[in-house]
Design an enzyme around this catalytic site. Structure first.
Site, PDB file in Angstrom:
ATOM      1  N   GLY A  88     -11.747  37.714  37.984  1.00 22.52           N
ATOM      2  CA  GLY A  88     -12.037  37.099  36.687  1.00 22.52           C
ATOM      3  C   GLY A  88     -13.133  36.044  36.793  1.00 22.52           C
ATOM      4  O   GLY A  88     -13.165  35.087  36.025  1.00 22.52           O
ATOM      5  N   GLY A  90     -16.165  36.567  36.152  1.00 22.63           N
ATOM      6  CA  GLY A  90     -17.233  36.850  35.191  1.00 22.63           C
ATOM      7  C   GLY A  90     -18.309  37.763  35.733  1.00 22.63           C
ATOM      8  O   GLY A  90     -19.501  37.497  35.541  1.00 22.63           O
ATOM      9  N   SER A  91     -17.901  38.846  36.399  1.00 22.37           N
ATOM     10  CA  SER A  91     -18.907  39.755  36.958  1.00 22.37           C
ATOM     11  C   SER A  91     -19.729  40.424  35.853  1.00 22.37           C
ATOM     12  O   SER A  91     -20.927  40.643  36.022  1.00 22.37           O
ATOM     13  CB  SER A  91     -18.252  40.801  37.860  1.00 22.37           C
ATOM     14  OG  SER A  91     -17.173  41.411  37.207  1.00 22.37           O
ATOM     15  N   SER A  92     -19.094  40.696  34.702  1.00 24.83           N
ATOM     16  CA  SER A  92     -19.835  41.373  33.622  1.00 24.83           C
ATOM     17  C   SER A  92     -20.928  40.465  33.068  1.00 24.83           C
ATOM     18  O   SER A  92     -22.052  40.913  32.827  1.00 24.83           O
ATOM     19  CB  SER A  92     -18.894  41.744  32.471  1.00 24.83           C
ATOM     20  OG  SER A  92     -17.819  42.480  32.959  1.00 24.83           O
ATOM     21  N   ALA A  94     -22.305  37.881  34.614  1.00 26.82           N
ATOM     22  CA  ALA A  94     -23.316  37.610  35.657  1.00 26.82           C
ATOM     23  C   ALA A  94     -24.269  38.801  35.807  1.00 26.82           C
ATOM     24  O   ALA A  94     -25.486  38.615  35.924  1.00 26.82           O
ATOM     25  CB  ALA A  94     -22.636  37.288  36.986  1.00 26.82           C
ATOM     26  N   ASP A 135     -19.201  32.443  29.352  1.00 24.22           N
ATOM     27  CA  ASP A 135     -19.497  32.990  30.685  1.00 24.22           C
ATOM     28  C   ASP A 135     -20.979  33.333  30.832  1.00 24.22           C
ATOM     29  O   ASP A 135     -21.572  33.147  31.901  1.00 24.22           O
ATOM     30  CB  ASP A 135     -18.604  34.202  30.986  1.00 24.22           C
ATOM     31  CG  ASP A 135     -18.445  35.138  29.794  1.00 24.22           C
ATOM     32  OD1 ASP A 135     -19.054  34.891  28.735  1.00 24.22           O
ATOM     33  OD2 ASP A 135     -17.717  36.137  29.929  1.00 24.22           O
TER      34      ASP A 135
END
Ligand code: MEV
Length: 296
Positions: A88, A90-92, A94, A135
């Site tokens: 969680g 925040g890979s999306s 980033a 994010d």
């Protein structure tokens, strides 16, 4: 020409969920990053993303960017991540921000940080349908920021020596379904939830001051209060509660879940001489310690 960029992951410090409804939050970045490499090709768009099966964010970013700047999408895009998408962090968001930065370098488009944010936020809304954009702001601006829904306010906070322990609960949370579920529940008793969000909003304002002052005692107490309100919202889990209690019991200033809840991570604020104890307590409570630096 081959362009490489990157963007950091994030951790929510205060204000999750309330920030979806117009209230502020405080978010900080973490040291692991997502890297994106782009090059022009003669073929169709190809996304090489071995660590993430879900390439919707990259696809939507390319679509919106190419439409906005009127460039073609014959591109090869490769992504690489320092961290697993399960935490969680925040890979999306980033990968979205790193892709926008890579495309703007490749096509030499002048694009301000606020424009990167606006485009990235559009991507999140188009793909997920919900989200405050905090994010995306963290990945664009870095460090610790005070943020209001949709980027109405994006204010850097100068926080030094933020000493956090991060514990993963072992469960991957699905942010958009938790947010949508809460939205559904709010529909039935709006005034009750509004009161909780207002209290969270006040905590964020107080934390904005205590963090900058390095007043860890107050910040820890605010974390505990924020966690209790997240429990009232019904987004915490037994495991997250247990991990937070364990950290506080051995002397952490405070602890709370971080993010949507339902799993993912909790954070505990502790002085450097207590870190080891807090880590062990979280492990004993069934958590996994994630070693990352914050406020990068
Ligand atoms: C999720 O990490 C944080 C939420 O506030 C959603 C958002 O702000 O987009 C629950």
């Amino acid at each position: 020409m081959n362009i490489k960029t990157s963007a950091p992951g994030k951790l929510m410090l205060f204000g999750e969920h309330a920030v979806v409804y117009g209230y502020p939050c405080i978010v900080t970045t973490v040291s692991p990053r997502i890297y994106v490499e782009v090059e022009k090709t003669s073929g169709l768009l190809k996304i090489d993303s071995p660590q993430f099966k879900d390439t919707r964010f990259v696809q939507e970013t390319v679509k919106l960017f190419c439409e906005k700047y009127n460039v073609n999408n014959n591109l090869l895009i490769k992504t690489h991540s320092d961290f697993s998408s399960q935490y969680g962090f925040g890979s999306s968001s980033a990968v979205t921000v790193a892709t926008i930065l890579a495309l703007s370098k490749l096509f030499q488009t002048e694009i301000s940080k606020k424009e990167v944010f606006d485009l990235g936020y559009k991507v999140v809304i188009n793909v997920q349908g919900v989200g405050s954009g905090f994010d995306i702001a963290a990945a664009v601006f870095g460090g610790t920021i005070y943020f209001v829904t949709g980027g109405k306010v994006i204010e850097p906070l100068f926080v030094k020596n933020l000493s956090l322990v991060i514990g993963y609960s072992g469960v991957k949370a699905d942010t958009s379904s938790i947010v949508k579920n809460l939205e559904f529940r709010i529909h039935n008793s709006e005034s009750e939830y509004k009161k909780i969000f207002e209290k969270i909003g006040k905590i964020v304002e107080e934390a904005k001051i205590s963090l900058v002052k390095n007043d860890w005692k107050t910040t820890g107490e605010l974390m505990n209060k924020n966690h209790r309100l997240l429990q009232e919202l019904g987004v915490s889990t037994e495991k997250l509660d247990k991990m937070c209690h364990a950290a506080i019991n051995v002397g952490a200033f405070g602890a709370k879940l971080s993010g949507a809840g339902g799993g993912d991570c909790m954070i505990a604020l502790a002085s450097s001489n207590k870190i080891k104890k807090v880590e062990l307590a979280i492990i004993k409570a069934g958590g996994e310690i994630i070693n990352v630096k914050c406020n990068i």
